[in-house]
Design an enzyme around this catalytic site. Sequence first.
Site, mmCIF file in Angstrom:
data_model
loop_
_atom_site.group_PDB
_atom_site.id
_atom_site.type_symbol
_atom_site.label_atom_id
_atom_site.label_comp_id
_atom_site.label_asym_id
_atom_site.label_seq_id
_atom_site.Cartn_x
_atom_site.Cartn_y
_atom_site.Cartn_z
ATOM 1 C CG HIS A 18 45.717 32.982 45.720
ATOM 2 N ND1 HIS A 18 45.644 33.307 44.575
ATOM 3 C CD2 HIS A 18 44.686 34.035 46.279
ATOM 4 C CE1 HIS A 18 44.768 34.469 44.385
ATOM 5 N NE2 HIS A 18 44.410 34.782 45.593
ATOM 6 C CB THR B 124 41.619 36.346 40.203
ATOM 7 O OG1 THR B 124 41.701 36.210 41.674
ATOM 8 C CG2 THR B 124 40.277 36.451 39.733
ATOM 9 C CE LYS C 145 39.022 39.365 43.156
ATOM 10 N NZ LYS C 145 40.052 38.331 43.244
ATOM 11 N NE ARG D 157 42.242 39.600 38.797
ATOM 12 C CZ ARG D 157 42.163 40.575 39.960
ATOM 13 N NH1 ARG D 157 41.690 41.756 39.594
ATOM 14 N NH2 ARG D 157 42.509 40.104 41.295
HETATM 15 ZN ZN ZN Z 1 43.491 36.379 45.722
#
Ligand code: ZN
Length: 512
Positions: free
Chosen positions: A453, A40, A122, A124
């Site tokens: 991921h 991310t 989020k 970030r």
């Molecule tokens: Zn993720």
Amino acid sequence: MRYDYIDKYWSKFGNDGFKRLVNEGYNCKNTNYNYVPTFTGPGHAAIFSGTTPSVNGIVANEWVNRETSKKVYCVFDNAMNSVGYNSDAGKMSPQNLISSTIGEELRKKSLNKSKVIGISLKDRGAILSAGHNATSAYWYYGPSGNWVTSTYYMKELPQWVNDFNKKELAKQYLSQQWTTMLPIDQYTESDADDNECEELFKGKEKPTFPYDIPALMKQNGELALIRSTPFGNTFTKDFAVETIKNENLGKGSVSDFLCVSFSSTDYIGHQFGPQSVEVEDCYIRLDKDLAEFFKFIDEWIGKTNALVFLTSDHGAGEAVPCLLKKNIPAGVIDEKAVSDSLKKFFLRTYKDSFLIAVSDFDIYLDREKINKKNMSVANVSYKTAQYLMTLDGIADAVTATTLDGEKNFFTDGSARDAIRAKVRMGFYQNRCGDIIFVLKEHWLEGFHKGTSHGSPYSYDTHVPLLWWGYNVKQGSSNEAITITQIAPTVSKLLKIPMPSGCTTKPISSLVK
Ligand SMILES: [Zn+2]
């Protein structure tokens, strides 16, 4: 979001969400990340800075600080404080982001008249997309159910944010059941709902619909639970609309820039995996949220006065048990197991452990200790890399010294070199480890159920890239595009300078 979701769920989408962007806009069908790790923080940084972690410095969601041997969060900033809540959780800013972003260039060009705002559940996702010098970035604070920010942007929340928070929408959204949008037998693109590949909510015996959200709240983070439901995306859309209205975005004499990151897709994706009814339902519902959002934008300023691009910060692998069931080689490796095995290797080989930490795919060595023993960090790293490659699930391991150019990095022009090129593009000296390893295809770190991921493989790198609105002609292309081409394309369309670290070309079919 994986690219293939557009095709996979096409027949389930309405006409005004994803389909509207495809049918009225431009579809870059072959857009990929060109570095690892596909996480991310790095994803948001790469999209908006137009360059890779090797230049923008956002090498992971967290990395190890060499001086303190402690983990650093990608948007942590000890000099800042929370705004809108009493917690250290708001010590955030984009200070670790080295490159400028699209929004930052827009602000500079307009002498700060342009408003640039990032929004995401989020922190970030909101902070890295807006970049330095942004008007604001807002994220979700689970314990209070509110949208908050940090002192990097302002001392107090604007009145309209306080008013929005007072509505307690998170509580309202969480007071309902999560049922499937369509009758469950219509989810023909997904595996059976009751599925051993999926991670359970605490207090629920099966990963199946319906989800009694109010009953699950207590054991699953109270108001933070909204992240793991599709209502998190709807709530984000609500806040994005509220932001446009209250900040009067798009109605001034200069362009404004709003970055909206829908993060519930990621939480639901991790928990249930791409084969699940839950993920399919999440995208069917996101499609409706997008349809409403585009309709609002159209009514607010008109489609031709807005430039929209839609992409994703990474894709996702399939859940390992699902793959194994289909006779596809796959596996899970645990950070702790790698760490324990390395410690034993060091004791066997050097009678002392040189390991500081294993963080995602990075191995940090105690350089000082190695130097004190009159040994070479390069040699120890090389031997460590060789050892790592004997572990089950590890495809490749590259040392920082080779990435730095001291040794021959590329070997034989093989496909492995293409993978190594992505490792190099993700490497930033003194933030990354001494050895970076790459898992074998379909191997995940830590996720025995659900998925993750981070890899250089197409399931993690291939993402949607849709354009719509101002000066965008209808069409599509299969040309290979890298994620770092988005920023220069936006810059060209908005007639602003490219972000500082950007060296890639705009997408030619969009800027002709
Ligand atoms: Zn993720």
